[in-house]
Structure formats: structure tokens, C-alpha cells
Design a protein around this motif. Structure first.
Motif, PDB file in Angstrom:
ATOM      1  N   THR A 254       2.970  -4.162   2.626  1.00 37.00           N
ATOM      2  CA  THR A 254       2.351  -4.385   3.934  1.00 37.00           C
ATOM      3  C   THR A 254       2.860  -5.669   4.579  1.00 37.00           C
ATOM      4  OG1 THR A 254       0.452  -5.387   2.787  1.00 37.00           O
ATOM      5  CG2 THR A 254       0.253  -3.075   3.440  1.00 37.00           C
TER       6      THR A 254
ATOM      7  N   ASP B  61       6.199  -4.802   6.069  1.00 30.92           N
ATOM      8  CA  ASP B  61       6.005  -4.042   7.311  1.00 30.92           C
ATOM      9  C   ASP B  61       5.633  -4.984   8.456  1.00 30.92           C
ATOM     10  OD1 ASP B  61       6.528  -1.713   5.921  1.00 30.92           O
ATOM     11  OD2 ASP B  61       4.407  -1.172   5.677  1.00 30.92           O
TER      12      ASP B  61
ATOM     13  N   GLU C 223      -3.485  -9.060   1.405  1.00 28.68           N
ATOM     14  CA  GLU C 223      -3.497  -8.304   2.650  1.00 28.68           C
ATOM     15  C   GLU C 223      -3.923  -9.158   3.845  1.00 28.68           C
ATOM     16  OE1 GLU C 223      -2.265  -5.331   2.878  1.00 28.68           O
ATOM     17  OE2 GLU C 223      -1.908  -5.243   0.723  1.00 28.68           O
TER      18      GLU C 223
END
Length: 342
Positions: free
Chosen positions: A198, A201, A330
Motif C-alpha cells: 500500500t 501504491d 498503513e
């Protein structure tokens, strides 16, 4: 007089409050009432007991936005004015300070690291450590001034990036800000490397032409393929032996390696390649006033997607939960609200 609450971090799982008397500013000092305070990677290293320069327990808060509540004699800052903290405390007399590089002062202390910080109801700071904020930069954006300043200094340390191919190792807040800063400085292409999908990305969303899994055996080959050639400049925001090796392997002869992440201790480097390829190895520690002013300018220009960077906000009463959230890979940037912005 009502006492003030000061957050104290004993460990990542033990974040407490202590009550102290409300401080009074002396000559040249300012009493600041914080509104927002950021938590950074160094805070997490410290909370885990692995930061080489911060001892537990510590009193955090070096990414601080607030308002001037009181001023001491000789300070010309309007009451109620919004300010951002520049937390480095330098002697002003050593050789680096005389050269204008007070970020590497011989006896440097950092507010919120070696001295009590701004995750509190009110704190006193020398007036020259504060920057007035323009009205068109709200507190939510302004809390990113301090964490943006180090990446912008790292970009400046690397020299002219116009047309350069760049690798950024690490896609946390510092890595993302270096990515944005390198593109702003004219880099031809930037590739990101990180272990977390993530994060990779997100780096692409922020403008990287691609991102590679830093843990893969072909990370260097893949990054070279994306860049179309070896890198001119590598920024290492991780500073482990594996990241150093990857970065130096990818650099072209005569390239530049900038280490920005805080290493846990002595780290092995491939010195044979440094010598044979005549590489430049540069360190980057914090920033100076010029970098802070550049960060304010970049934020005012909309050069940072603030809403995508600040991924969680906690009330100061929940500082322990804020630290726990910061440990989640995250999350990008977690901030603590001490009081509402006015």
C-alpha cells in the motif's frame, strides 16, 4: 493557576500524563499553546527504545502548531498569532553554527526529543524558534511544515536534480515528501522502494513512475528498468544495511547517496563500490530556517496532498492510542489535537 498536562512516553505501550505548573516566559521566550502536534518515525523509534539519541522516558512534541499566549521581554510576536515550531536548539557559537549549519550544532538538542516538547497544554520556547504562519495556511497543513523541512533539506543537499533519475527507499512520510520535493526540484523520474504494497501504491499516486518491493531479490534490477538507467541520486529513508546496499548497487558511477533515515547504530556499507565508482555519500540531519521557509511555501502552493498525508487525528487525551496507531504501517501521518484551532 491551572496546571498543564504534559504527555510522557515510557514505552510504546505506556503513554502517560504528568501535571506541571503552567510555565511563564522569561526574556526572549514565548508561551505557546499548541493546537496540533504530529507523531513521526523518530517518535516511534524513541517509544520502542531504539532511537540512538533519545532516551526513555521522553516528553514528545517537535512537530507543533500553536498560538502565542504570552511573550517575555524583548519578543515582538503578537499575542494570538499562529506559529510553527522549529525545534532545534543550537549554541550559535560552534563551527557548524557559524557556518549557518546549526542543524548539526556541536551540542544540538531538539525540543520534544532531548528536552520536553509541545505535546502539552502549554510550553515555553525561545522566540527565535518560532515561525509566523500566513493566514492562508491552516493548522492542518501547517503541522506538516516541520516534517516536510527535513526532506526538502535532503533534496537541497543532493544538488541540482534537474533531469535526474532518482530512487527513494522508503515510502513513509519522509520518503513521500522527498518524492514530492524531488519532482518539484525538476527530477526526470522518481522510483520508490518499500516493503509494504500500500505504501508503494501511494508513492505512485504521489508521482513516482513506479515502485518496487524492497524485499524482492530483483529490486535493484526492477528499479533500474523503471528508471531506464542507473540512478543519479538515491535517498535512503530506511538506513539499514540492506537499503544501503540496494541504493549503492543502483547508483551510476559518480552518483550521490543521501542517507536520511535514522540508523539504529553502525551500519556496514560497500566501501569498495564507493571508492571504485567515486560515489558521494551525504548525510542529512533536520534542517535550517531556509528549509522551513521553503516548506511553508510548498504547502501554500498546494504542493502536498494534505488530506492524503494526515490519515488519523486523536485528541490529546488519547495520546496512547495515537502512538499505537502510528505504529500501523498503513498510517501515513498521525496527529494529536491539543485544542481546537480558532
Amino acid at each position: 493557576m491551572t496546571p498543564v498536562r504534559q504527555v510522557v512516553v515510557n514505552s510504546l505501550d505506556d503513554v502517560q500524563f504528568e501535571l506541571t505548573a503552567r510555565p511563564v516566559p522569561g526574556p526572549g521566550e514565548v508561551l505557546v499553546e499548541p493546537t496540533l502536534v504530529g507523531i513521526c518515525g523518530s517518535d516511534l523509534h524513541a517509544a520502542r527504545g531504539v532511537h540512538p539519541f533519545i532516551s526513555l522516558p521522553y516528553r514528545p512534541g517537535h512537530e507543533v502548531v500553536g498560538r502565542v499566549a504570552e511573550v517575555g521581554a524583548g519578543v515582538d510576536l503578537p499575542l494570538g498569532s499562529r506559529v510553527v515550531l522549529e525545534p532545534n536548539l543550537a549554541c550559535g557559537e560552534c563551527a557548524p553554527c557559524r557556518e549557518g549549519r546549526y542543524n548539526i550544532c556541536d551540542v544540538l538538542d531538539v525540543i520534544g526529543c532531548q528536552t520536553p516538547g509541545g505535546m502539552t497544554d502549554a510550553f515555553v520556547v525561545p522566540g527565535h524558534r518560532l515561525h509566523l504562519l500566513p493566514d492562508d495556511l491552516d493548522d492542518t497543513a501547517a503541522v506538516l511544515v516541520e516534517p516536510l523541512s527535513t526532506p526538502l533539506r535532503a533534496v537541497r543537499r543532493a544538488g541540482d536534480l534537474t533531469g535526474k533519475r532518482v530512487l527513494v527507499i522508503g515510502a513513509g512520510p519522509i520518503g513521500l515528501f522527498i518524492l514530492l520535493g524531488a519532482l518539484r526540484a525538476g527530477a526526470r523520474a522518481v522510483v520508490s522502494a518499500d516493503l509494504v504494497a500500500t505504501k508503494r501504491d501511494r508513492a505512485v499516486e504521489f508521482g513516482a513512475i513506479g515502485a518496487v518491493d524492497a524485499g524482492s531479490s530483483d529490486a535493484v534490477d526492477r528499479a533500474r528498468e523503471l528508471l531506464g538507467a542507473p540512478a543519479d541520486v538515491v535517498f535512503d529513508c530506511v538506513s539499514r544495511e540492506s537499503s544501503v546496499r540496494q541504493g549503492i548497487d543502483l547508483l551510476r558511477k559518480g552518483g550521490t547517496f543521501v542517507t536520511v533515515g535514522v540508523a539504529a547504530g553502525p551500519t556496514t556499507i560497500p566501501l569498495d563500490l564507493v571508492q571504485d565508482r567515486e560515489l558521494d555519500l551525504l548525510g542529512c540531519l533536520m534542517f535550517v530556517r531556509e528549509d522551513v521557509e521553503e516548506a511553508i511555501t510548498m504547502l501554500r502552493e498546494g504542493g502536498v496532498p494534505v488530506a492524503e498525508v494526515i490519515t488519523a487525528e486523536f485528541a490529546v487525551e488519547d495520546a496512547g492510542a495515537a502512538y499505537a496507531a502510528s505504529a500501523d504501517p498503513e498510517q501515513v501521518k498521525v496527529v494529536v489535537r491539543v485544542r481546537e484551532s480558532s
